[in-house]
Motif scaffolding. Structure first.
Motif, PDB file in Angstrom:
ATOM      1  N   MET A   1       0.845  -1.172   0.000  1.00 50.98           N
ATOM      2  CA  MET A   1       0.000   0.000   0.000  1.00 50.98           C
ATOM      3  C   MET A   1       0.892   1.237   0.000  1.00 50.98           C
ATOM      4  N   LEU A   2       0.536   2.228  -0.754  1.00 53.23           N
ATOM      5  CA  LEU A   2       1.322   3.444  -0.852  1.00 53.23           C
ATOM      6  C   LEU A   2       1.333   4.195   0.468  1.00 53.23           C
ATOM      7  N   GLY A   3       2.521   4.645   0.855  1.00 49.59           N
ATOM      8  CA  GLY A   3       2.658   5.445   2.050  1.00 49.59           C
ATOM      9  C   GLY A   3       2.590   4.668   3.349  1.00 49.59           C
ATOM     10  N   GLU A   4       2.517   3.358   3.280  1.00 52.43           N
ATOM     11  CA  GLU A   4       2.431   2.536   4.483  1.00 52.43           C
ATOM     12  C   GLU A   4       3.746   2.561   5.236  1.00 52.43           C
ATOM     13  N   SER A   5       3.655   2.681   6.550  1.00 54.36           N
ATOM     14  CA  SER A   5       4.849   2.700   7.386  1.00 54.36           C
ATOM     15  C   SER A   5       5.478   1.316   7.453  1.00 54.36           C
ATOM     16  N   HIS A   6       6.778   1.292   7.320  1.00 58.90           N
ATOM     17  CA  HIS A   6       7.512   0.035   7.424  1.00 58.90           C
ATOM     18  C   HIS A   6       8.549   0.105   8.539  1.00 58.90           C
ATOM     19  N   ASP A   7       8.296   0.953   9.554  1.00 64.43           N
ATOM     20  CA  ASP A   7       9.253   1.042  10.647  1.00 64.43           C
ATOM     21  C   ASP A   7       9.340  -0.306  11.355  1.00 64.43           C
ATOM     22  N   LEU A   8      10.462  -0.541  12.030  1.00 62.95           N
ATOM     23  CA  LEU A   8      10.695  -1.853  12.622  1.00 62.95           C
ATOM     24  C   LEU A   8       9.652  -2.231  13.666  1.00 62.95           C
ATOM     25  N   LEU A   9       9.196  -1.272  14.450  1.00 62.74           N
ATOM     26  CA  LEU A   9       8.181  -1.595  15.456  1.00 62.74           C
ATOM     27  C   LEU A   9       6.876  -2.023  14.806  1.00 62.74           C
ATOM     28  N   PRO A  13       6.316  -6.158  15.817  1.00 62.57           N
ATOM     29  CA  PRO A  13       5.807  -5.682  17.110  1.00 62.57           C
ATOM     30  C   PRO A  13       6.185  -6.593  18.277  1.00 62.57           C
ATOM     31  N   ASP A  14       6.388  -7.876  18.011  1.00 61.33           N
ATOM     32  CA  ASP A  14       6.753  -8.812  19.071  1.00 61.33           C
ATOM     33  C   ASP A  14       8.200  -8.638  19.536  1.00 61.33           C
ATOM     34  N   LEU A  15       8.989  -7.862  18.809  1.00 61.34           N
ATOM     35  CA  LEU A  15      10.397  -7.646  19.163  1.00 61.34           C
ATOM     36  C   LEU A  15      10.648  -6.229  19.690  1.00 61.34           C
ATOM     37  N   GLU A  16       9.601  -5.555  20.133  1.00 62.36           N
ATOM     38  CA  GLU A  16       9.721  -4.156  20.551  1.00 62.36           C
ATOM     39  C   GLU A  16      10.773  -3.959  21.637  1.00 62.36           C
ATOM     40  N   GLN A  17      10.780  -4.806  22.652  1.00 58.01           N
ATOM     41  CA  GLN A  17      11.750  -4.660  23.738  1.00 58.01           C
ATOM     42  C   GLN A  17      13.175  -4.891  23.252  1.00 58.01           C
ATOM     43  N   LYS A  18      13.358  -5.872  22.411  1.00 66.89           N
ATOM     44  CA  LYS A  18      14.697  -6.158  21.896  1.00 66.89           C
ATOM     45  C   LYS A  18      15.169  -5.025  20.985  1.00 66.89           C
ATOM     46  N   ILE A  19      14.271  -4.468  20.178  1.00 65.74           N
ATOM     47  CA  ILE A  19      14.626  -3.334  19.308  1.00 65.74           C
ATOM     48  C   ILE A  19      15.098  -2.164  20.164  1.00 65.74           C
ATOM     49  N   SER A  20      14.355  -1.844  21.207  1.00 68.87           N
ATOM     50  CA  SER A  20      14.722  -0.732  22.087  1.00 68.87           C
ATOM     51  C   SER A  20      16.058  -0.985  22.772  1.00 68.87           C
ATOM     52  N   ALA A  21      16.256  -2.206  23.261  1.00 70.55           N
ATOM     53  CA  ALA A  21      17.503  -2.542  23.952  1.00 70.55           C
ATOM     54  C   ALA A  21      18.694  -2.467  23.004  1.00 70.55           C
ATOM     55  N   LEU A  22      18.560  -3.066  21.825  1.00 70.13           N
ATOM     56  CA  LEU A  22      19.670  -3.043  20.868  1.00 70.13           C
ATOM     57  C   LEU A  22      19.968  -1.626  20.402  1.00 70.13           C
ATOM     58  N   ARG A  23      18.940  -0.850  20.197  1.00 68.92           N
ATOM     59  CA  ARG A  23      19.164   0.535  19.742  1.00 68.92           C
ATOM     60  C   ARG A  23      19.951   1.317  20.788  1.00 68.92           C
TER      61      ARG A  23
END
Length: 78
Positions: A1-9, A13-23
């Motif tokens: 879909m055009l303009g759809e967000s593809h951010d990692l979260l 979504p199930d890796l939100e804590q790991k994304i925050s920790a690694l960042r």
């Protein structure tokens, strides 16, 4: 879909804590994520604003975004 967000979260979504920790803890991950977020924003802007660009250009940007996402995902799974 055009303009759809593809951010990692949004993508993982199930890796939100790991994304925050690694960042916070891994400068390489943070750098790649910043680059990924920038590319994602650029692609969304091109799509949403209807900015005239060659098909090859937008496809190359999307391929680069996908490669970055693959690299980030591998780091998340390591």
């Amino acid at each position: 879909m055009l303009g759809e967000s593809h951010d990692l979260l949004h993508e993982f979504p199930d890796l939100e804590q790991k994304i925050s920790a690694l960042r916070a803890e891994n400068p390489e991950f943070a750098k790649l994520m910043d680059k990924y977020d920038g590319l994602d924003a650029r692609v969304r802007n091109i799509e949403e604003l209807g900015t005239p660009v060659a098909d090859e250009t937008i496809e190359e940007l999307k391929k680069e975004r996908l490669q970055l996402k693959d690299s980030l995902y591998a780091m998340l799974r390591a």
